[in-house]
Design an enzyme around this catalytic site. Structure first.
Site, PDB file in Angstrom:
ATOM      1  N   GLY A 151       0.588  -1.156   0.258  1.00  0.00           N
ATOM      2  CA  GLY A 151       0.138  -0.370   0.492  1.00  0.00           C
ATOM      3  C   GLY A 151       0.601   1.110   0.058  1.00  0.00           C
TER       4      GLY A 151
ATOM      5  N   GLY B 237       0.371   5.612   1.391  1.00  0.00           N
ATOM      6  CA  GLY B 237       0.100   6.942   1.166  1.00  0.00           C
ATOM      7  C   GLY B 237       0.808   8.503   1.294  1.00  0.00           C
ATOM      8  N   ALA B 238       0.095   9.025   1.959  1.00  0.00           N
ATOM      9  CA  ALA B 238       0.865  10.086   1.590  1.00  0.00           C
ATOM     10  C   ALA B 238       2.239  10.281   1.943  1.00  0.00           C
ATOM     11  CB  ALA B 238       0.830  12.109   2.563  1.00  0.00           C
ATOM     12  N   ASN B 239       2.974   9.695   3.309  1.00  0.00           N
ATOM     13  CA  ASN B 239       3.890   9.785   3.327  1.00  0.00           C
ATOM     14  C   ASN B 239       4.828   8.709   2.900  1.00  0.00           C
ATOM     15  OD1 ASN B 239       3.420  12.141   5.228  1.00  0.00           O
ATOM     16  ND2 ASN B 239       2.440  10.564   6.057  1.00  0.00           N
ATOM     17  N   GLY B 240       4.164   7.853   2.127  1.00  0.00           N
ATOM     18  CA  GLY B 240       5.283   6.976   2.054  1.00  0.00           C
ATOM     19  C   GLY B 240       4.725   5.634   1.474  1.00  0.00           C
TER      20      GLY B 240
ATOM     21  N   VAL C 269       4.709   0.821   1.596  1.00  0.00           N
ATOM     22  CA  VAL C 269       4.803  -0.160   2.106  1.00  0.00           C
ATOM     23  C   VAL C 269       4.807  -1.584   0.781  1.00  0.00           C
ATOM     24  CG1 VAL C 269       3.562  -1.681   3.993  1.00  0.00           C
ATOM     25  CG2 VAL C 269       3.876   0.606   3.980  1.00  0.00           C
TER      26      VAL C 269
ATOM     27  N   LYS D 285       8.828   0.276   4.978  1.00  0.00           N
ATOM     28  CA  LYS D 285       7.411   1.157   4.757  1.00  0.00           C
ATOM     29  C   LYS D 285       9.480   1.539   3.906  1.00  0.00           C
ATOM     30  CE  LYS D 285       5.083   4.984   6.047  1.00  0.00           C
ATOM     31  NZ  LYS D 285       3.800   5.423   7.124  1.00  0.00           N
TER      32      LYS D 285
ATOM     33  N   ASP E  85      -4.492   9.889  13.285  1.00  0.00           N
ATOM     34  CA  ASP E  85      -5.008   9.400  11.790  1.00  0.00           C
ATOM     35  C   ASP E  85      -5.717   8.579  12.048  1.00  0.00           C
ATOM     36  OD1 ASP E  85      -5.501  10.485   9.265  1.00  0.00           O
ATOM     37  OD2 ASP E  85      -3.449   9.647   8.345  1.00  0.00           O
TER      38      ASP E  85
HETATM   39  N1  ADP Z   1       2.471  -3.746   9.016  1.00  0.00           N
HETATM   40  C1  ADP Z   1       1.774  -3.530   7.504  1.00  0.00           C
HETATM   41  N2  ADP Z   1       1.498  -4.951   7.497  1.00  0.00           N
HETATM   42  C2  ADP Z   1       1.139  -4.191   5.712  1.00  0.00           C
HETATM   43  N3  ADP Z   1       0.623  -3.398   5.529  1.00  0.00           N
HETATM   44  C3  ADP Z   1       0.610  -2.732   5.735  1.00  0.00           C
HETATM   45  C4  ADP Z   1       1.259  -2.019   7.242  1.00  0.00           C
HETATM   46  N4  ADP Z   1       1.898  -0.955   7.268  1.00  0.00           N
HETATM   47  C5  ADP Z   1       1.146  -0.697   6.078  1.00  0.00           C
HETATM   48  N5  ADP Z   1       0.054  -1.699   4.973  1.00  0.00           N
HETATM   49  C6  ADP Z   1      -0.821  -1.509   4.368  1.00  0.00           C
HETATM   50  O1  ADP Z   1       0.062   0.011   3.379  1.00  0.00           O
HETATM   51  C7  ADP Z   1      -0.744   1.043   3.472  1.00  0.00           C
HETATM   52  C8  ADP Z   1      -0.029   2.536   3.677  1.00  0.00           C
HETATM   53  O2  ADP Z   1       0.906   3.066   5.261  1.00  0.00           O
HETATM   54  P1  ADP Z   1       1.021   3.896   6.101  1.00  0.00           P
HETATM   55  O3  ADP Z   1       1.871   3.330   6.584  1.00  0.00           O
HETATM   56  O4  ADP Z   1      -0.882   4.189   6.492  1.00  0.00           O
HETATM   57  O5  ADP Z   1       1.503   5.369   4.614  1.00  0.00           O
HETATM   58  P2  ADP Z   1       1.026   6.486   5.202  1.00  0.00           P
HETATM   59  O6  ADP Z   1       1.742   6.970   6.464  1.00  0.00           O
HETATM   60  O7  ADP Z   1       1.924   7.060   3.150  1.00  0.00           O
HETATM   61  O8  ADP Z   1      -0.105   6.617   4.509  1.00  0.00           O
HETATM   62  C9  ADP Z   1      -1.420   0.940   4.017  1.00  0.00           C
HETATM   63  O9  ADP Z   1      -2.585   1.733   4.059  1.00  0.00           O
HETATM   64  C10 ADP Z   1      -2.013  -0.270   4.740  1.00  0.00           C
HETATM   65  O10 ADP Z   1      -2.730  -0.950   3.326  1.00  0.00           O
HETATM   66 MG    MG Z   2      -1.916   5.832   6.263  1.00  0.00          MG
END
Ligand code: ADP
Ligand code: MG
Lengths: 306, 246
Positions: free
Chosen positions: A31, A33-36, A38, A51, A141
């Site tokens: 996935g 998001g705005a910050n990176g 994963v 991440k 959040d």
């Molecule tokens: N530890 C994890 N295990 C499985 N999926 C994850 C994990 N961390 C993040 N994700 C997936 O990746 C997406 C983006 O990560 P996230 O940390 O929310 O990024 P951001 O800070 O940019 O919003 C999440 O919405 C989730 O679907």
């Molecule tokens: Mg997020």
């Protein structure tokens, strides 16, 4: 601000950390998001999540929170490694390795498994928030995308970028889940902030279209918790918890533990009746709370010298 | 920390170049952020590059957004600039200690403490944001969204532990050809402020550069004689001195 973040890692490619030399095989994108971004990665035989951040300071700030949480939680570690990688473009990107959280997003879980899982999943989520609150944190959040659900309604929070120590300003939030956006209170991190977002999340799960329409049609000054309540009151799926939602929106629960207790009581009633969270340059910044900051700067310099 | 946040939808067309003005601001320790608001179309290539250049000269950020994203953008930009300002100061300090100022160059295990200090300072340092609003005719339909963004920013700033203040200016001045007019002197809350822009006469030119200079001047004066300035602002709102601000 969505940072333009072009890095793409190919399936099967191997990333070697610049400092700590950890080797990770990229499996797939989980996935972004705005910050990176994963990625699901493999180290030896373990599946882990990587991440990759767009900004070193932002990502480190998130890592700091994860470190404190790991120190506080006696259970499973979440954060495994912190390092930089060289992207295919030759640039360096910061990353961290965390536990891979299996499961699907909240919305798709309920779609697949059926709405009768909602009360339990919600209760489990309140339980996760309660643990954070007890340790002095606010999730910040909270939204559908940041809640993962696995078998039998097991809930796990992801994205600790918004996690804020109680009393500070919430570091990251999303408008429709934000108490301030609905003229329902401040953006200071208190447990009530998460419970407000939790209530919006319940509404988002049951009435996503009506909630979205409401954000479009209301003038900013007319956004209010009562508009949110109106959606909840008219939703059959939320009727049993509408009183609870109102209390959460009004900030009446001290924290998620109290909220969970009230939620549990509701579920129980339903089930029995019938079925179905340095000095010099400091002045230059016009800093205010000098003592505290000078002290932390001292620690910082000391730390770097050692 | 001092910031100017310029909200505009196009090109300046009179007086000192806004890029030069922004560079002046930066030399006074004021970061200049610029938000370009689009309606359906765009601000044009000229407008876009000017917006980017003003921010670059002013040591700030620039974004092009539509009205719906305005509040969120303003809030995040302000926050990001706070972190960057502190980061720069911390990096300067690190340079003296380590001979290398970049946080990225530090090994990951050393970054944690540096970033913790940045976060702490970002939350607790005093912050002043002067909002400078382009009120030329084309901006008229956007002013409600601008006002909403200002209120939203105030809400975010109020949650900080450090003292946060905003002031609001618009340009051009309506009657006597002034470069800009103060709508709100430094304040930490908007309680009781019914409307930030009561019945503006939107007309004429877009003196972005001179307006920035006036806000820089306001910052400078604020250091010596704040009370005089707010008195003038009050006269201004009473309409006794017309649009005469400086
Ligand atoms: N530890 C994890 N295990 C499985 N999926 C994850 C994990 N961390 C993040 N994700 C997936 O990746 C997406 C983006 O990560 P996230 O940390 O929310 O990024 P951001 O800070 O940019 O919003 C999440 O919405 C989730 O679907
Ligand atoms: Mg997020």
């Amino acid at each position: 601000m969505t940072t333009s973040f072009k890095l793409e890692l190919r399936r099967g490619s191997v990333v070697v950390g610049k400092w700590r030399m950890g080797r990770y095989r990229i499996e797939r994108l989980l996935g972004e998001g705005a910050n990176g971004k994963v990625y699901l990665v493999q180290r030896d035989r373990d599946w882990l999540a990587m991440k990759i951040g767009a900004d070193t300071v932002d990502l480190q700030s998130e890592i700091n929170v994860l470190k404190s949480l790991d120190k506080q939680r006696s259970l499973e570690t979440f954060l495994y490694d912190v390092d930089d990688l060289y992207g295919p473009d030759g640039r360096e990107y910061p990353f961290y390795i965390m536990r891979y959280v299996r499961g699907t997003t909240l919305a798709s879980y309920l779609k697949q498994q059926g709405p009768e899982w909602f009360p339990l999943v919600a209760l489990n989520l309140l339980g996760k928030l309660a643990k954070l609150h007890k340790a002095g944190w606010v999730f910040g959040d909270l939204k559908v995308e940041n809640v993962m659900v696995a078998d039998y309604g097991h809930v796990e929070l992801v994205d600790y970028g918004g996690v804020t120590a109680k009393g500070k300003s919430v570091r990251q939030f999303t408008e429709i889940y934000d108490r301030g956006y609905w003229n329902g209170g401040s953006r200071s991190a208190d447990p009530g902030y998460d419970l407000f977002s939790f209530a919006v999340l319940c509404i988002q799960l049951h009435e996503p279209k009506r909630l979205h329409a409401l954000t479009k049609e209301l003038l900013p000054q007319n956004r209010s918790t009562s508009e949110l309540m109106e959606i909840a009151d008219n939703c059959p799926g939320l009727k049993p918890v509408s009183g609870w939602l109102k209390r959460a929106l009004m900030g009446e629960f001290a924290d998620a533990a109290e909220g969970a207790e009230a939620w549990r009581a509701l579920m129980h009633r339903r089930v029995t009746r019938n079925s179905p969270g340095m000095p010099g340059w400091l002045k230059g910044l016009a800093a205010t709370s000098g003592l505290l900051l000078a002290a932390s700067m001292g620690w910082l310099l000391l730390d770097l010298f050692l | 920390m001092k910031q100017i946040l310029l909200i505009t939808d196009g090109c300046s067309n009179v007086g000192l170049s806004p890029v030069v003005a922004a560079a002046h601001a930066k030399s006074e320790g004021i970061n200049v952020n610029v938000v370009g608001v689009l309606d359906q179309g765009d601000v044009g290539e000229l407008g876009a590059s000017e917006i980017e250049e003003i921010a670059r000269a002013g040591g700030g950020l620039s974004r092009m957004v539509n009205m719906r994203q305005l509040s969120q953008t303003v809030q995040m930009m302000t926050r990001k600039t706070v972190v960057q300002t502190i980061q720069l100061a911390v990096q300067k300090e690190l340079k003296q200690v380590l001979g290398n100022g970049s946080i990225e160059a530090l090994p990951p295990e050393k970054r944690g403490e540096v970033v913790r200090v940045i976060d702490e300072l970002g939350e607790t340092s005093g912050l002043k944001v002067a909002l400078l609003i382009d009120a030329s005719a084309s901006m008229k339909p956007k002013l409600a969204a601008v006002e909403e963004a200002i209120r939203d920013l105030m809400l975010s700033l109020q949650a900080r532990q450090g003292k946060s203040e905003i002031s609001v200016f618009h340009f051009p001045g309506s009657r006597h050809g002034d470069d800009c007019v103060m709508d709100l002197a430094w304040t930490s809350h908007l309680n009781g402020v019914q409307s930030i822009f009561p019945k503006l006469q939107m007309a004429g030119t877009t003196p972005t550069g001179p307006a920035i200079m006036q806000v820089v001047d306001y910052y400078r004066q604020g250091q010596n004689d704040m009370s005089d300035y707010s008195r003038r602002a009050r006269n201004e709102t009473d309409g006794m001195m017309g649009d005469y601000v400086v």
